[in-house]
Design a protein around this motif. Sequence first.
Motif, PDB file in Angstrom:
ATOM      1  N   THR A   1       0.915  -1.330  -0.034  1.00  0.00           N
ATOM      2  CA  THR A   1      -0.058  -0.085   0.164  1.00  0.00           C
ATOM      3  C   THR A   1       0.851   1.126   0.112  1.00  0.00           C
ATOM      4  N   GLY A   2       2.280   1.032   0.168  1.00  0.00           N
ATOM      5  CA  GLY A   2       2.978   2.387   0.388  1.00  0.00           C
ATOM      6  C   GLY A   2       3.109   2.831   1.785  1.00  0.00           C
ATOM      7  N   VAL A   3       2.335   2.336   2.755  1.00  0.00           N
ATOM      8  CA  VAL A   3       2.646   2.844   4.168  1.00  0.00           C
ATOM      9  C   VAL A   3       4.010   2.963   4.615  1.00  0.00           C
ATOM     10  N   HIS A   4       4.235   4.013   5.489  1.00  0.00           N
ATOM     11  CA  HIS A   4       5.433   4.359   5.593  1.00  0.00           C
ATOM     12  C   HIS A   4       6.204   3.261   6.952  1.00  0.00           C
ATOM     13  N   GLY A   5       5.082   2.697   7.402  1.00  0.00           N
ATOM     14  CA  GLY A   5       5.743   1.714   8.517  1.00  0.00           C
ATOM     15  C   GLY A   5       4.333   0.919   9.253  1.00  0.00           C
ATOM     16  N   VAL A   6       4.756   0.232   9.909  1.00  0.00           N
ATOM     17  CA  VAL A   6       3.747  -0.875  10.608  1.00  0.00           C
ATOM     18  C   VAL A   6       4.323  -1.007  12.145  1.00  0.00           C
ATOM     19  N   ALA A   7       3.097  -0.585  12.870  1.00  0.00           N
ATOM     20  CA  ALA A   7       3.243  -0.964  14.354  1.00  0.00           C
ATOM     21  C   ALA A   7       2.767  -2.260  14.749  1.00  0.00           C
ATOM     22  N   LEU A   8       3.517  -2.985  15.483  1.00  0.00           N
ATOM     23  CA  LEU A   8       3.388  -4.427  16.261  1.00  0.00           C
ATOM     24  C   LEU A   8       3.747  -4.308  17.669  1.00  0.00           C
ATOM     25  N   VAL A   9       2.778  -5.051  18.361  1.00  0.00           N
ATOM     26  CA  VAL A   9       3.007  -5.730  19.767  1.00  0.00           C
ATOM     27  C   VAL A   9       3.314  -7.190  19.878  1.00  0.00           C
ATOM     28  N   SER A  10       2.224  -7.920  19.521  1.00  0.00           N
ATOM     29  CA  SER A  10       2.594  -9.325  19.986  1.00  0.00           C
ATOM     30  C   SER A  10       3.413 -10.043  18.938  1.00  0.00           C
ATOM     31  N   ALA A  11       3.373  -9.924  17.695  1.00  0.00           N
ATOM     32  CA  ALA A  11       4.078 -10.228  16.630  1.00  0.00           C
ATOM     33  C   ALA A  11       5.469 -10.200  17.057  1.00  0.00           C
ATOM     34  N   ILE A  12       5.980  -9.389  17.772  1.00  0.00           N
ATOM     35  CA  ILE A  12       7.266  -9.354  18.460  1.00  0.00           C
ATOM     36  C   ILE A  12       7.700  -9.611  19.884  1.00  0.00           C
ATOM     37  N   CYS A  13       6.484  -8.988  20.620  1.00  0.00           N
ATOM     38  CA  CYS A  13       6.854  -9.037  22.023  1.00  0.00           C
ATOM     39  C   CYS A  13       6.490 -10.726  22.435  1.00  0.00           C
ATOM     40  N   GLN A  14       5.522 -11.286  21.720  1.00  0.00           N
ATOM     41  CA  GLN A  14       5.403 -12.622  22.313  1.00  0.00           C
ATOM     42  C   GLN A  14       5.914 -13.665  21.408  1.00  0.00           C
ATOM     43  N   ALA A  15       6.832 -13.374  20.451  1.00  0.00           N
ATOM     44  CA  ALA A  15       7.520 -14.189  19.701  1.00  0.00           C
ATOM     45  C   ALA A  15       8.650 -15.065  20.469  1.00  0.00           C
ATOM     46  N   PRO A  16       8.889 -16.459  20.081  1.00  0.00           N
ATOM     47  CA  PRO A  16       9.870 -17.182  20.877  1.00  0.00           C
ATOM     48  C   PRO A  16      11.472 -16.487  20.789  1.00  0.00           C
ATOM     49  N   CYS A  17      11.578 -15.770  19.769  1.00  0.00           N
ATOM     50  CA  CYS A  17      12.890 -15.065  19.656  1.00  0.00           C
ATOM     51  C   CYS A  17      12.603 -13.597  18.735  1.00  0.00           C
ATOM     52  N   PRO A  18      12.383 -12.474  19.729  1.00  0.00           N
ATOM     53  CA  PRO A  18      12.190 -11.124  18.993  1.00  0.00           C
ATOM     54  C   PRO A  18      13.080 -10.741  18.078  1.00  0.00           C
ATOM     55  N   ARG A  19      14.345 -11.304  18.017  1.00  0.00           N
ATOM     56  CA  ARG A  19      15.284 -10.592  17.244  1.00  0.00           C
ATOM     57  C   ARG A  19      14.911 -11.475  15.754  1.00  0.00           C
ATOM     58  N   THR A  20      14.630 -12.683  15.826  1.00  0.00           N
ATOM     59  CA  THR A  20      14.327 -13.487  14.679  1.00  0.00           C
ATOM     60  C   THR A  20      13.071 -12.986  14.133  1.00  0.00           C
ATOM     61  N   ALA A  21      12.150 -12.756  15.031  1.00  0.00           N
ATOM     62  CA  ALA A  21      10.946 -12.330  14.174  1.00  0.00           C
ATOM     63  C   ALA A  21      10.989 -10.733  13.717  1.00  0.00           C
ATOM     64  N   ALA A  22      11.812 -10.037  14.314  1.00  0.00           N
ATOM     65  CA  ALA A  22      12.047  -8.805  13.524  1.00  0.00           C
ATOM     66  C   ALA A  22      12.658  -8.917  12.295  1.00  0.00           C
ATOM     67  N   GLN A  23      13.724  -9.664  12.160  1.00  0.00           N
ATOM     68  CA  GLN A  23      14.330  -9.774  11.125  1.00  0.00           C
ATOM     69  C   GLN A  23      13.367 -10.234   9.712  1.00  0.00           C
ATOM     70  N   GLU A  24      12.500 -11.134  10.204  1.00  0.00           N
ATOM     71  CA  GLU A  24      11.645 -11.715   9.380  1.00  0.00           C
ATOM     72  C   GLU A  24      10.451 -10.715   8.878  1.00  0.00           C
ATOM     73  N   LEU A  25      10.215  -9.902   9.850  1.00  0.00           N
ATOM     74  CA  LEU A  25       9.324  -8.937   9.456  1.00  0.00           C
ATOM     75  C   LEU A  25       9.885  -7.852   8.500  1.00  0.00           C
ATOM     76  N   VAL A  26      11.219  -7.491   8.943  1.00  0.00           N
ATOM     77  CA  VAL A  26      11.814  -6.724   7.699  1.00  0.00           C
ATOM     78  C   VAL A  26      11.935  -7.273   6.464  1.00  0.00           C
ATOM     79  N   ARG A  27      12.285  -8.645   6.340  1.00  0.00           N
ATOM     80  CA  ARG A  27      12.513  -8.964   4.973  1.00  0.00           C
ATOM     81  C   ARG A  27      11.095  -9.438   4.345  1.00  0.00           C
ATOM     82  N   LEU A  28      10.103  -9.527   5.083  1.00  0.00           N
ATOM     83  CA  LEU A  28       8.863  -9.400   4.424  1.00  0.00           C
ATOM     84  C   LEU A  28       8.425  -8.178   3.752  1.00  0.00           C
ATOM     85  N   MET A  29       8.697  -7.068   4.347  1.00  0.00           N
ATOM     86  CA  MET A  29       8.387  -5.727   3.895  1.00  0.00           C
ATOM     87  C   MET A  29       9.114  -5.531   2.823  1.00  0.00           C
ATOM     88  N   GLY A  30      10.291  -5.978   2.409  1.00  0.00           N
ATOM     89  CA  GLY A  30      10.839  -5.903   0.980  1.00  0.00           C
ATOM     90  C   GLY A  30      11.995  -4.695   1.060  1.00  0.00           C
TER      91      GLY A  30
END
Length: 204
Positions: free
Chosen positions: A175-204
Motif C-alpha cells: 500500500t506504500g504505508v511508511h511503517g507498521v506498528a506491532l505488539v504481539s508479533a514481536i513481544c510474544q515471539a519465541p525470539c524477538p530478534r528473529t521475528a523482527a528480521q523476518e518482518l523486515v524481510r517480508l516488507m521488502g
Amino acid sequence: MNPYRLYLVTDDRQPIDVLETVVAEAVAGGVTMVQVREKHGDVRAFIERAQTIRTVLQGTGVPLIINDRVDVALAVDADGVHLGQSDMPATLARRLIGPHKLLGLSVETERQLFEAESLPVDYLGLSAIFSTPTKTNLIKEWGLDGLAGAVAQSSLPLVAIGGINAANLREIAVTGVHGVALVSAICQAPCPRTAAQELVRLMG
C-alpha cells in the motif's frame, strides 16, 4: 532512514526485565522505533520502564516514544510522544515538548485523518487495519483498501496498526504505508530478534 518502518509498541503486561530483553533483541533484529506503553496508570512505574528502555536504546539511533503521557516523555527526555484522540490536544503537546521532538497521533476515522492535516504532528498511527482481540472498542476496520486510500490522501507519514503479522505484512507493505506498528508479533515471539528480521524481510 525511515524511522517508522518497523515500529515496536511494548506490551505493558511484560515484567521490566523481560521487556528489556525483548526491546534489545528486537532492535538488533531491525526495529526502527520503540513506543513504551503503560495502561495501568502507575506513573512511577511508567517512568521506570521508560528509563530502562531509554538505556537499552542509547547509541542505537532508534527513537524512544512515550504513549499518551507528555509528562513522562519530558521526565525521561524521550524522543517523542504518541497521543490518542482523548489525550492532550496535539497543539498543546507540541508547545510543551518543543519543535524538535516527534509527535504522533492515532486516527481512527476519515474525519480524524482529514483534521490531522492542520495539526503540528509528525506522523499518524492509523488503526485498526484489521480487528484484533485486544482492541474491544474498535471504531473502524480500515482494511487494505482503506489503508491504501489513507496513504494516498494524507500528506503525513502513516503507520499502520492493528492485526498486522507475518501473514499479511507483504500486502500491507504494497500500500506504500511508511511503517507498521506491532505488539504481539514481536513481544510474544519465541525470539524477538528473529521475528523482527523476518518482518523486515517480508516488507521488502
